[in-house]
Design a protein around this motif. Structure first.
Motif, PDB file in Angstrom:
ATOM      1  N   THR A   1     -11.694  -4.520   6.832  1.00  0.00           N
ATOM      2  CA  THR A   1     -10.941  -5.697   7.429  1.00  0.00           C
ATOM      3  C   THR A   1      -9.628  -5.428   6.871  1.00  0.00           C
ATOM      4  N   LEU A   2      -9.346  -4.727   5.748  1.00  0.00           N
ATOM      5  CA  LEU A   2      -7.918  -4.195   5.304  1.00  0.00           C
ATOM      6  C   LEU A   2      -7.296  -3.655   6.408  1.00  0.00           C
TER       7      LEU A   2
ATOM      8  N   LEU B   1      -6.740 -10.449  -3.262  1.00  0.00           N
ATOM      9  CA  LEU B   1      -5.596  -9.581  -2.537  1.00  0.00           C
ATOM     10  C   LEU B   1      -4.696  -9.464  -3.605  1.00  0.00           C
ATOM     11  N   HIS B   2      -4.074 -10.418  -4.226  1.00  0.00           N
ATOM     12  CA  HIS B   2      -2.888 -10.520  -4.982  1.00  0.00           C
ATOM     13  C   HIS B   2      -3.296  -9.599  -6.462  1.00  0.00           C
ATOM     14  N   ALA B   3      -4.441  -9.830  -6.695  1.00  0.00           N
ATOM     15  CA  ALA B   3      -4.938  -8.808  -7.915  1.00  0.00           C
ATOM     16  C   ALA B   3      -4.729  -7.562  -7.422  1.00  0.00           C
ATOM     17  N   GLY B   4      -5.333  -7.146  -6.284  1.00  0.00           N
ATOM     18  CA  GLY B   4      -5.286  -5.680  -5.728  1.00  0.00           C
ATOM     19  C   GLY B   4      -3.994  -4.973  -5.229  1.00  0.00           C
ATOM     20  N   LEU B   5      -3.146  -5.936  -4.941  1.00  0.00           N
ATOM     21  CA  LEU B   5      -1.710  -5.553  -4.750  1.00  0.00           C
ATOM     22  C   LEU B   5      -0.560  -5.605  -5.778  1.00  0.00           C
ATOM     23  N   GLY B   6      -1.175  -6.239  -6.794  1.00  0.00           N
ATOM     24  CA  GLY B   6      -0.246  -6.545  -8.067  1.00  0.00           C
ATOM     25  C   GLY B   6       1.106  -7.132  -7.533  1.00  0.00           C
ATOM     26  N   VAL B   7       0.808  -8.348  -6.671  1.00  0.00           N
ATOM     27  CA  VAL B   7       2.291  -9.076  -6.595  1.00  0.00           C
ATOM     28  C   VAL B   7       1.671 -10.749  -6.915  1.00  0.00           C
ATOM     29  N   PRO B   8       2.688 -11.430  -6.788  1.00  0.00           N
ATOM     30  CA  PRO B   8       2.424 -12.985  -7.329  1.00  0.00           C
ATOM     31  C   PRO B   8       1.497 -13.641  -6.294  1.00  0.00           C
ATOM     32  N   LEU B   9       0.615 -14.360  -6.767  1.00  0.00           N
ATOM     33  CA  LEU B   9      -0.200 -15.140  -5.698  1.00  0.00           C
ATOM     34  C   LEU B   9       0.382 -16.025  -4.823  1.00  0.00           C
ATOM     35  N   ALA B  10       1.661 -16.586  -5.300  1.00  0.00           N
ATOM     36  CA  ALA B  10       2.431 -17.410  -4.332  1.00  0.00           C
ATOM     37  C   ALA B  10       2.869 -16.591  -3.232  1.00  0.00           C
ATOM     38  N   GLN B  11       2.955 -15.366  -3.458  1.00  0.00           N
ATOM     39  CA  GLN B  11       3.621 -14.453  -2.490  1.00  0.00           C
ATOM     40  C   GLN B  11       2.496 -14.227  -1.330  1.00  0.00           C
ATOM     41  N   VAL B  12       1.342 -13.991  -2.019  1.00  0.00           N
ATOM     42  CA  VAL B  12       0.421 -13.723  -0.910  1.00  0.00           C
ATOM     43  C   VAL B  12       0.148 -15.113  -0.055  1.00  0.00           C
TER      44      VAL B  12
ATOM     45  N   MET C   1       0.806  -1.265   0.034  1.00  0.00           N
ATOM     46  CA  MET C   1       0.006   0.051   0.014  1.00  0.00           C
ATOM     47  C   MET C   1       0.827   1.088   0.032  1.00  0.00           C
ATOM     48  N   ALA C   2       1.928   1.258   0.919  1.00  0.00           N
ATOM     49  CA  ALA C   2       2.851   2.422   0.935  1.00  0.00           C
ATOM     50  C   ALA C   2       3.479   2.630  -0.426  1.00  0.00           C
ATOM     51  N   GLU C   3       3.996   1.359  -0.976  1.00  0.00           N
ATOM     52  CA  GLU C   3       4.849   1.460  -2.244  1.00  0.00           C
ATOM     53  C   GLU C   3       3.972   2.054  -3.469  1.00  0.00           C
ATOM     54  N   LEU C   4       2.593   1.719  -3.532  1.00  0.00           N
ATOM     55  CA  LEU C   4       1.528   2.182  -4.618  1.00  0.00           C
ATOM     56  C   LEU C   4       0.892   3.231  -4.211  1.00  0.00           C
ATOM     57  N   GLY C   5       1.071   3.936  -3.100  1.00  0.00           N
ATOM     58  CA  GLY C   5       0.238   5.175  -2.579  1.00  0.00           C
ATOM     59  C   GLY C   5      -1.111   4.837  -2.488  1.00  0.00           C
ATOM     60  N   LEU C   6      -1.600   3.505  -2.049  1.00  0.00           N
ATOM     61  CA  LEU C   6      -2.977   3.190  -2.249  1.00  0.00           C
ATOM     62  C   LEU C   6      -3.658   3.287  -0.717  1.00  0.00           C
ATOM     63  N   SER C   7      -4.898   4.093  -0.762  1.00  0.00           N
ATOM     64  CA  SER C   7      -5.647   4.132   0.565  1.00  0.00           C
ATOM     65  C   SER C   7      -6.349   2.644   0.576  1.00  0.00           C
ATOM     66  N   TYR C   8      -6.952   2.593   1.896  1.00  0.00           N
ATOM     67  CA  TYR C   8      -7.617   1.328   2.112  1.00  0.00           C
ATOM     68  C   TYR C   8      -8.861   1.384   1.126  1.00  0.00           C
ATOM     69  N   ARG C   9      -9.619   2.379   1.055  1.00  0.00           N
ATOM     70  CA  ARG C   9     -10.750   2.396   0.250  1.00  0.00           C
ATOM     71  C   ARG C   9     -10.290   2.147  -1.463  1.00  0.00           C
TER      72      ARG C   9
ATOM     73  N   LEU D   1      -7.603   0.316  -2.231  1.00  0.00           N
ATOM     74  CA  LEU D   1      -7.313  -1.159  -2.185  1.00  0.00           C
ATOM     75  C   LEU D   1      -8.515  -2.016  -2.306  1.00  0.00           C
ATOM     76  N   GLU D   2      -9.535  -1.740  -1.315  1.00  0.00           N
ATOM     77  CA  GLU D   2     -10.797  -2.509  -1.457  1.00  0.00           C
ATOM     78  C   GLU D   2     -11.523  -2.722  -2.758  1.00  0.00           C
ATOM     79  N   GLU D   3     -11.270  -1.355  -3.680  1.00  0.00           N
ATOM     80  CA  GLU D   3     -11.966  -1.507  -5.006  1.00  0.00           C
ATOM     81  C   GLU D   3     -11.093  -2.315  -5.643  1.00  0.00           C
ATOM     82  N   LEU D   4      -9.837  -2.664  -5.619  1.00  0.00           N
ATOM     83  CA  LEU D   4      -8.945  -3.326  -6.484  1.00  0.00           C
ATOM     84  C   LEU D   4      -8.934  -4.855  -6.296  1.00  0.00           C
TER      85      LEU D   4
END
Length: 144
Positions: free
Chosen positions: A60-61, A81-92, A25-33, A35-38
């Motif tokens: 919840t986030l 969450l993997h889609a919202g964060l843009g990280v590999p599913l295996a990492q999540v 969230m910090a890297e991407l500058g995302l708010s909770y709201r 990230l929820e949408e993503l």
């Protein structure tokens, strides 16, 4: 004197998923709201109004990031969450397994073999080497 049940995070003493979400969230500058949408499961049927909606709520986030008790997420929520964060599913998956189950994901040096090992992080170097030797033995048996 009654005993209070510990949350999975308290039992493992680990917050890998919480930290992953916080850091991304910090890297991407995302708010909770935002990230929820993503956080929509990429495998959801777009025609299904229920599954095509965000699977994580802002509250919840926020609870997850602030290391408060939440229900362990199911697989569709991990995909979302993997889609919202843009990280590999295996990492999540690895972060959730660590935080909620105390299971460490161990990768072979070449990144082709993965093992789920309870307590790997607490093992000494010799025992960790044994885990890697087993992974290599499995690869040899499988013909890779």
């Amino acid at each position: 004197m009654g005993m209070t049940a510990m949350t999975p995070e308290q039992e493992t003493g680990r917050y890998d998923l919480s930290d992953l979400v916080h850091d991304r969230m910090a890297e991407l500058g995302l708010s909770y709201r935002r990230l929820e949408e993503l956080c929509v499961d990429p495998e959801a049927d777009p025609a299904d109004a229920v599954t095509a909606e965000p699977l994580w709520k802002r509250g919840t986030l926020e609870n997850l990031v602030k290391r408060r008790k939440i229900q362990p997420p199911d697989f569709p929520r991990l995909r979302a969450l993997h889609a919202g964060l843009g990280v590999p599913l295996a990492q999540v998956q690895a972060a959730a397994g660590s935080q909620f189950l105390g299971i460490d994901t161990v990768w072979s040096p070449d990144g082709k073999v993965r093992a789920l090992v309870p307590g790997y992080a607490e093992m000494d170097d010799e025992d960790q080497a044994k885990v890697h030797a087993l992974m290599e033995a499995y690869r040899t048996v499988q013909g890779e």
